[in-house]
Design a protein around this motif. Sequence first.
Motif, PDB file in Angstrom:
ATOM      1  N   TYR A  88       0.844  -1.205   0.000  1.00 32.97           N
ATOM      2  CA  TYR A  88       0.000   0.000   0.000  1.00 32.97           C
ATOM      3  C   TYR A  88       0.876   1.251   0.000  1.00 32.97           C
ATOM      4  N   PHE A  89       1.924   1.225   0.826  1.00 30.94           N
ATOM      5  CA  PHE A  89       2.836   2.360   0.919  1.00 30.94           C
ATOM      6  C   PHE A  89       3.494   2.633  -0.427  1.00 30.94           C
ATOM      7  N   GLN A  90       3.900   1.563  -1.109  1.00 26.54           N
ATOM      8  CA  GLN A  90       4.541   1.729  -2.409  1.00 26.54           C
ATOM      9  C   GLN A  90       3.565   2.322  -3.419  1.00 26.54           C
ATOM     10  N   LYS A  91       2.325   1.882  -3.384  1.00 28.24           N
ATOM     11  CA  LYS A  91       1.322   2.420  -4.310  1.00 28.24           C
ATOM     12  C   LYS A  91       1.082   3.903  -4.050  1.00 28.24           C
ATOM     13  N   ILE A  92       1.068   4.287  -2.779  1.00 33.56           N
ATOM     14  CA  ILE A  92       0.897   5.700  -2.437  1.00 33.56           C
ATOM     15  C   ILE A  92       2.050   6.525  -3.003  1.00 33.56           C
ATOM     16  N   VAL A  96       4.107  10.336  -7.013  1.00 35.91           N
ATOM     17  CA  VAL A  96       5.074  10.690  -8.055  1.00 35.91           C
ATOM     18  C   VAL A  96       4.351  11.042  -9.359  1.00 35.91           C
ATOM     19  N   ILE A  97       3.359  10.239  -9.722  1.00 37.64           N
ATOM     20  CA  ILE A  97       2.603  10.506 -10.951  1.00 37.64           C
ATOM     21  C   ILE A  97       1.905  11.855 -10.882  1.00 37.64           C
ATOM     22  N   VAL A  98       1.285  12.147  -9.728  1.00 32.53           N
ATOM     23  CA  VAL A  98       0.595  13.432  -9.562  1.00 32.53           C
ATOM     24  C   VAL A  98       1.577  14.588  -9.680  1.00 32.53           C
ATOM     25  N   ILE A 156       4.333  18.996 -15.402  1.00 35.90           N
ATOM     26  CA  ILE A 156       4.143  19.134 -16.848  1.00 35.90           C
ATOM     27  C   ILE A 156       3.151  20.261 -17.154  1.00 35.90           C
ATOM     28  N   LEU A 157       2.051  20.291 -16.410  1.00 39.43           N
ATOM     29  CA  LEU A 157       1.049  21.332 -16.634  1.00 39.43           C
ATOM     30  C   LEU A 157       1.626  22.721 -16.382  1.00 39.43           C
TER      31      LEU A 157
END
Length: 211
Positions: free
Chosen positions: A164-168, A173-175, A181-182
Amino acid sequence: METLGPLGVGFLVFLDNIFPPIPSELVLPLAGFTSSQGQLNIVAAIICATLGSLIGAIVLWALGKWIGIERIARIAVKMPLVDVDDVHKTVDWFDRHGDKAVFFGRMIPIFRSLISIPAGMRDMRLLKFTLLTTAGSAIWNTILIVAGFYLGENWAIVETYAGYFQKIVIVAVIVLVIVWILLKVRKRRRKKAAGADVTENDHIEPGEFDS
Protein backbone atom coordinates in the motif's frame (compact mmCIF):
# COMPACT_ATOMS: atom_id res chain seq x y z
CA MET A 1 14.45 -18.94 3.52
CA GLU A 2 15.93 -21.64 5.74
CA THR A 3 18.10 -22.77 2.83
CA LEU A 4 19.21 -19.27 1.87
CA GLY A 5 20.27 -18.29 5.37
CA PRO A 6 21.46 -14.80 6.36
CA LEU A 7 23.83 -14.48 3.39
CA GLY A 8 21.02 -15.36 1.01
CA VAL A 9 18.85 -12.68 2.61
CA GLY A 10 21.64 -10.15 2.09
CA PHE A 11 22.04 -11.20 -1.55
CA LEU A 12 18.33 -10.82 -2.27
CA VAL A 13 18.32 -7.37 -0.67
CA PHE A 14 21.36 -6.47 -2.79
CA LEU A 15 19.47 -7.52 -5.93
CA ASP A 16 16.44 -5.52 -4.78
CA ASN A 17 18.62 -2.40 -4.74
CA ILE A 18 19.92 -2.99 -8.27
CA PHE A 19 17.04 -4.67 -10.07
CA PRO A 20 14.30 -5.97 -7.75
CA PRO A 21 13.36 -9.53 -8.83
CA ILE A 22 11.91 -10.07 -5.35
CA PRO A 23 11.06 -6.97 -3.27
CA SER A 24 12.71 -6.68 0.14
CA GLU A 25 9.24 -5.95 1.58
CA LEU A 26 8.56 -9.64 0.94
CA VAL A 27 11.99 -11.08 1.78
CA LEU A 28 12.61 -9.33 5.10
CA PRO A 29 9.31 -10.11 6.90
CA LEU A 30 9.68 -13.72 5.77
CA ALA A 31 13.20 -13.73 7.21
CA GLY A 32 11.73 -12.44 10.47
CA PHE A 33 9.11 -15.19 10.52
CA THR A 34 11.78 -17.82 9.83
CA SER A 35 13.78 -16.38 12.74
CA SER A 36 10.75 -16.71 15.01
CA GLN A 37 10.73 -20.43 14.19
CA GLY A 38 14.35 -20.75 15.28
CA GLN A 39 15.57 -21.49 11.75
CA LEU A 40 17.41 -18.21 11.18
CA ASN A 41 19.45 -15.93 13.42
CA ILE A 42 17.62 -12.60 13.48
CA VAL A 43 20.70 -10.51 14.25
CA ALA A 44 22.64 -12.13 11.40
CA ALA A 45 19.67 -11.56 9.08
CA ILE A 46 19.55 -7.83 9.94
CA ILE A 47 23.31 -7.43 9.51
CA CYS A 48 23.42 -9.26 6.17
CA ALA A 49 20.35 -7.43 4.87
CA THR A 50 21.94 -4.10 5.76
CA LEU A 51 25.22 -5.10 4.10
CA GLY A 52 23.27 -6.12 1.00
CA SER A 53 21.53 -2.73 0.96
CA LEU A 54 24.84 -0.91 1.39
CA ILE A 55 26.68 -2.82 -1.34
CA GLY A 56 23.83 -2.30 -3.80
CA ALA A 57 23.70 1.40 -2.95
CA ILE A 58 27.45 1.80 -3.45
CA VAL A 59 27.22 0.16 -6.87
CA LEU A 60 24.59 2.73 -7.91
CA TRP A 61 26.59 5.55 -6.27
CA ALA A 62 29.59 4.52 -8.39
CA LEU A 63 27.37 4.45 -11.49
CA GLY A 64 26.17 7.97 -10.75
CA LYS A 65 29.73 9.16 -10.20
CA TRP A 66 30.81 7.61 -13.51
CA ILE A 67 27.91 9.20 -15.42
CA GLY A 68 28.45 12.62 -13.85
CA ILE A 69 26.09 15.56 -13.50
CA GLU A 70 27.36 17.32 -16.64
CA ARG A 71 26.45 14.41 -18.90
CA ILE A 72 22.99 14.05 -17.38
CA ALA A 73 22.42 17.81 -17.63
CA ARG A 74 23.25 17.82 -21.34
CA ILE A 75 20.79 14.99 -21.90
CA ALA A 76 18.12 16.59 -19.69
CA VAL A 77 18.00 19.91 -21.52
CA LYS A 78 17.32 18.07 -24.79
CA MET A 79 14.16 16.58 -23.30
CA PRO A 80 10.78 18.24 -23.88
CA LEU A 81 9.84 20.92 -21.34
CA VAL A 82 13.20 20.70 -19.51
CA ASP A 83 15.65 23.58 -19.44
CA VAL A 84 18.86 24.49 -17.63
CA ASP A 85 16.98 26.19 -14.78
CA ASP A 86 15.30 22.88 -13.94
CA VAL A 87 18.67 21.15 -13.75
CA HIS A 88 20.08 23.95 -11.60
CA LYS A 89 17.14 23.73 -9.20
CA THR A 90 17.48 19.96 -8.90
CA VAL A 91 21.22 20.21 -8.22
CA ASP A 92 20.69 23.00 -5.69
CA TRP A 93 17.99 20.99 -3.92
CA PHE A 94 20.25 17.96 -3.60
CA ASP A 95 23.14 20.11 -2.37
CA ARG A 96 20.88 21.44 0.41
CA HIS A 97 18.99 18.27 1.31
CA GLY A 98 21.21 15.45 0.02
CA ASP A 99 22.07 14.07 3.47
CA LYS A 100 18.42 13.77 4.51
CA ALA A 101 17.45 12.45 1.08
CA VAL A 102 19.98 9.61 1.25
CA PHE A 103 19.06 8.71 4.85
CA PHE A 104 15.27 8.79 4.57
CA GLY A 105 15.31 7.63 0.95
CA ARG A 106 16.45 4.20 2.16
CA MET A 107 13.01 3.76 3.71
CA ILE A 108 10.95 4.76 0.66
CA PRO A 109 10.15 2.31 -2.16
CA ILE A 110 11.56 3.30 -5.59
CA PHE A 111 13.65 6.12 -4.10
CA ARG A 112 15.54 3.51 -2.07
CA SER A 113 17.55 2.64 -5.15
CA LEU A 114 17.34 5.82 -7.20
CA ILE A 115 18.65 8.19 -4.52
CA SER A 116 22.11 6.61 -4.72
CA ILE A 117 22.62 7.79 -8.31
CA PRO A 118 22.34 11.57 -7.75
CA ALA A 119 24.50 11.14 -4.64
CA GLY A 120 27.21 9.75 -6.89
CA MET A 121 26.64 12.41 -9.53
CA ARG A 122 27.14 15.16 -6.96
CA ASP A 123 30.21 13.32 -5.69
CA MET A 124 28.94 12.92 -2.13
CA ARG A 125 31.87 11.64 -0.07
CA LEU A 126 31.78 7.86 0.05
CA LEU A 127 32.26 7.77 3.83
CA LYS A 128 29.28 10.06 4.41
CA PHE A 129 27.20 8.16 1.86
CA THR A 130 28.12 4.86 3.52
CA LEU A 131 27.20 6.06 7.01
CA LEU A 132 23.87 7.58 5.93
CA THR A 133 22.95 4.56 3.83
CA THR A 134 23.90 2.10 6.55
CA ALA A 135 21.88 3.97 9.17
CA GLY A 136 18.77 4.33 7.01
CA SER A 137 18.95 0.76 5.70
CA ALA A 138 19.54 -0.70 9.17
CA ILE A 139 16.44 1.03 10.54
CA TRP A 140 14.21 -0.04 7.64
CA ASN A 141 15.51 -3.62 7.51
CA THR A 142 15.18 -3.99 11.27
CA ILE A 143 11.57 -2.76 11.21
CA LEU A 144 10.55 -5.26 8.52
CA ILE A 145 12.43 -8.23 9.99
CA VAL A 146 11.27 -7.59 13.57
CA ALA A 147 7.69 -7.10 12.34
CA GLY A 148 7.83 -10.46 10.60
CA PHE A 149 9.31 -12.01 13.74
CA TYR A 150 6.50 -10.85 16.02
CA LEU A 151 3.69 -11.39 13.53
CA GLY A 152 4.72 -15.01 13.06
CA GLU A 153 2.50 -16.81 10.57
CA ASN A 154 0.84 -13.49 9.76
CA TRP A 155 4.13 -12.06 8.47
CA ALA A 156 2.59 -11.45 5.03
CA ILE A 157 0.61 -8.55 6.55
CA VAL A 158 3.85 -6.53 6.46
CA GLU A 159 4.25 -7.07 2.73
CA THR A 160 0.59 -6.12 2.20
CA TYR A 161 0.87 -2.80 4.00
CA ALA A 162 4.28 -2.12 2.46
CA GLY A 163 2.59 -2.65 -0.90
CA TYR A 164 0.00 0.00 0.00
CA PHE A 165 2.84 2.36 0.92
CA GLN A 166 4.54 1.73 -2.41
CA LYS A 167 1.32 2.42 -4.31
CA ILE A 168 0.90 5.70 -2.44
CA VAL A 169 4.45 6.69 -3.39
CA ILE A 170 3.84 5.81 -7.05
CA VAL A 171 0.58 7.78 -7.16
CA ALA A 172 2.27 10.76 -5.49
CA VAL A 173 5.07 10.69 -8.06
CA ILE A 174 2.60 10.51 -10.95
CA VAL A 175 0.59 13.43 -9.56
CA LEU A 176 3.74 15.53 -9.09
CA VAL A 177 4.90 14.76 -12.62
CA ILE A 178 1.51 15.71 -14.07
CA VAL A 179 1.44 18.96 -12.10
CA TRP A 180 5.01 19.74 -13.18
CA ILE A 181 4.14 19.13 -16.85
CA LEU A 182 1.05 21.33 -16.63
CA LEU A 183 3.02 24.15 -15.01
CA LYS A 184 5.80 23.90 -17.61
CA VAL A 185 3.33 23.92 -20.50
CA ARG A 186 1.61 26.94 -19.00
CA LYS A 187 4.94 28.71 -18.56
CA ARG A 188 5.99 27.97 -22.15
CA ARG A 189 2.73 29.30 -23.50
CA ARG A 190 3.15 32.52 -21.54
CA LYS A 191 6.67 32.93 -22.89
CA LYS A 192 5.52 32.36 -26.44
CA ALA A 193 2.72 34.84 -25.96
CA ALA A 194 5.25 37.40 -24.74
CA GLY A 195 7.56 36.64 -27.67
CA ALA A 196 10.24 35.16 -25.41
CA ASP A 197 12.82 32.77 -26.72
CA VAL A 198 12.10 29.54 -24.81
CA THR A 199 15.41 28.02 -25.82
CA GLU A 200 17.72 30.85 -24.84
CA ASN A 201 18.95 29.04 -21.71
CA ASP A 202 19.33 25.57 -23.21
CA HIS A 203 23.10 25.69 -23.27
CA ILE A 204 25.41 24.32 -20.63
CA GLU A 205 28.91 25.55 -20.13
CA PRO A 206 31.61 23.02 -19.14
CA GLY A 207 31.97 22.83 -15.37
CA GLU A 208 28.73 24.74 -14.83
CA PHE A 209 27.59 22.32 -12.14
CA ASP A 210 30.89 22.03 -10.27
CA SER A 211 30.49 22.58 -6.55
